[in-house]
Design a protein around this motif. Structure first.
Motif, mmCIF file in Angstrom:
data_model
loop_
_atom_site.group_PDB
_atom_site.id
_atom_site.type_symbol
_atom_site.label_atom_id
_atom_site.label_comp_id
_atom_site.label_asym_id
_atom_site.label_seq_id
_atom_site.Cartn_x
_atom_site.Cartn_y
_atom_site.Cartn_z
ATOM 1 N N PHE A 33 0.837 -1.197 0.000
ATOM 2 C CA PHE A 33 0.000 0.000 0.000
ATOM 3 C C PHE A 33 0.879 1.257 0.000
ATOM 4 O O PHE A 33 1.956 1.255 0.581
ATOM 5 N N TYR A 35 0.148 5.105 1.361
ATOM 6 C CA TYR A 35 -0.722 6.067 2.027
ATOM 7 C C TYR A 35 -0.023 7.426 2.029
ATOM 8 O O TYR A 35 1.202 7.522 2.039
ATOM 9 N N GLN A 37 -0.017 10.980 4.392
ATOM 10 C CA GLN A 37 -0.408 11.502 5.693
ATOM 11 C C GLN A 37 -0.259 13.006 5.711
ATOM 12 O O GLN A 37 0.842 13.535 5.476
ATOM 13 N N GLY A 42 -5.273 12.747 8.577
ATOM 14 C CA GLY A 42 -4.962 11.346 8.836
ATOM 15 C C GLY A 42 -4.247 10.701 7.666
ATOM 16 O O GLY A 42 -3.557 11.374 6.895
ATOM 17 N N LEU A 43 -4.422 9.391 7.523
ATOM 18 C CA LEU A 43 -3.812 8.646 6.430
ATOM 19 C C LEU A 43 -4.863 8.356 5.371
ATOM 20 O O LEU A 43 -5.952 7.891 5.675
ATOM 21 N N LEU A 45 -5.436 6.467 1.504
ATOM 22 C CA LEU A 45 -4.854 5.473 0.608
ATOM 23 C C LEU A 45 -4.742 6.013 -0.804
ATOM 24 O O LEU A 45 -5.722 6.483 -1.387
ATOM 25 N N PHE A 48 -3.017 0.613 -4.059
ATOM 26 C CA PHE A 48 -2.911 -0.685 -3.403
ATOM 27 C C PHE A 48 -2.503 -1.704 -4.463
ATOM 28 O O PHE A 48 -2.932 -1.622 -5.606
ATOM 29 N N GLU A 56 -4.548 -1.295 -7.755
ATOM 30 C CA GLU A 56 -5.900 -0.767 -7.656
ATOM 31 C C GLU A 56 -5.832 0.632 -7.073
ATOM 32 O O GLU A 56 -5.057 0.885 -6.140
ATOM 33 N N ASP A 59 -8.159 5.982 -2.501
ATOM 34 C CA ASP A 59 -9.096 7.102 -2.365
ATOM 35 C C ASP A 59 -8.626 8.371 -3.053
ATOM 36 O O ASP A 59 -9.441 9.207 -3.451
ATOM 37 N N LEU A 90 3.668 7.087 3.325
ATOM 38 C CA LEU A 90 3.896 5.864 4.105
ATOM 39 C C LEU A 90 3.579 4.647 3.253
ATOM 40 O O LEU A 90 2.504 4.543 2.673
#
Lengths: 114, 118
Positions: A33, A35, A37, A42-43, A45, A48, A56, A59, A90
């Motif tokens: 993944f 991510y 931040q 927050g984290l 995505l 993936f 894939e 968000d 991350l």
């Protein structure tokens, strides 16, 4: 212990540059993944991957692409970096794609785009 | 609507105080998992706990305890007798079945910055 290694802790790039963020995991995990931040958000995505060459969108995929040519390596690519992509990135991996799998994280790459 | 809400953004306590970090989640699934992760200044997210939706027993691990209540959709985290080393950002996260392929994706809350002063 699972080790997820991100190639750079800090990176400074110029607007318009092509940027590669590299991530390697050493536990033969199927899934990886990326991510992002940001303070107060927050984290989130970005992308993936559940197998080699399989990916894939998450968000917030706009402005990013990924590459997974080998199982242990997952790269995040900023085709033309922009200032709004300044963030902490991350990388994470998980053993399988089952619900409830624990994610293992790298230490992050703080990217600044000037 | 947010799936994971951490309404507290920053908490500051003095060492040895107890502190509770709140987490409220939203899901339509009957099978799901909840997580807490800690992010110290070094940056790496460290796994603390995972709880599945069928297990509402509270958990205690040393100074840490977790209270899972399905009736209020909450999964709160309490640190007893806090220490300076507890200073970090704490994230609550949800894992649920997806319509797309990413079943192991975690949806994170915005995080709570905890500062423990000596």
């Amino acid at each position: 212990d699972v080790k997820v290694t991100q190639s750079s802790r800090y990176l400074v790039k110029r607007t318009g540059e092509k940027v590669f963020l590299e991530c390697v995991q050493d536990m033969d995990h199927e899934n990886m993944f990326w991510y992002r931040q940001d303070p107060g958000l927050g984290l989130r995505l970005i992308y993936f991957s559940y197998d080699v060459k399989m990916k894939e969108k998450g968000d917030i995929p706009e402005g990013y692409s990924v590459s997974r040519e080998k199982k242990e390596r997952f790269s995040l690519i900023l085709e033309s970096a922009s200032t709004n992509q300044t963030s902490m990135y991350l990388c994470a991996s998980s053993f399988s794609n089952r619900v409830g799998e624990k994610l293992f994280f790298g230490s992050g790459t703080q990217l600044s785009v000037l | 609507a947010q799936k994971v809400t951490q309404a507290q953004t920053e908490i500051s306590v003095v060492e040895k105080e107890d502190v509770t970090l709140d987490c409220v989640y939203e899901t339509r699934d009957t099978t799901y998992y909840l997580f807490w992760y800690k992010q110290p200044p070094s940056g790496e997210l460290v796994f603390l706990i995972r709880r599945n939706s069928f297990d509402e027993q509270n958990e205690i691990s040393g100074r840490y305890s977790w209270n899972f209540q399905k009736s209020t959709s909450s999964f709160n985290f309490t640190i007893t007798a806090s220490q300076v080393v507890d200073s970090a950002v704490y994230f609550c996260a949800l894992s649920e079945r997806r319509d797309t392929g990413a079943n192991s994706k975690l949806t994170f809350g915005k995080g709570i910055t905890l500062s423990v002063r000596p």
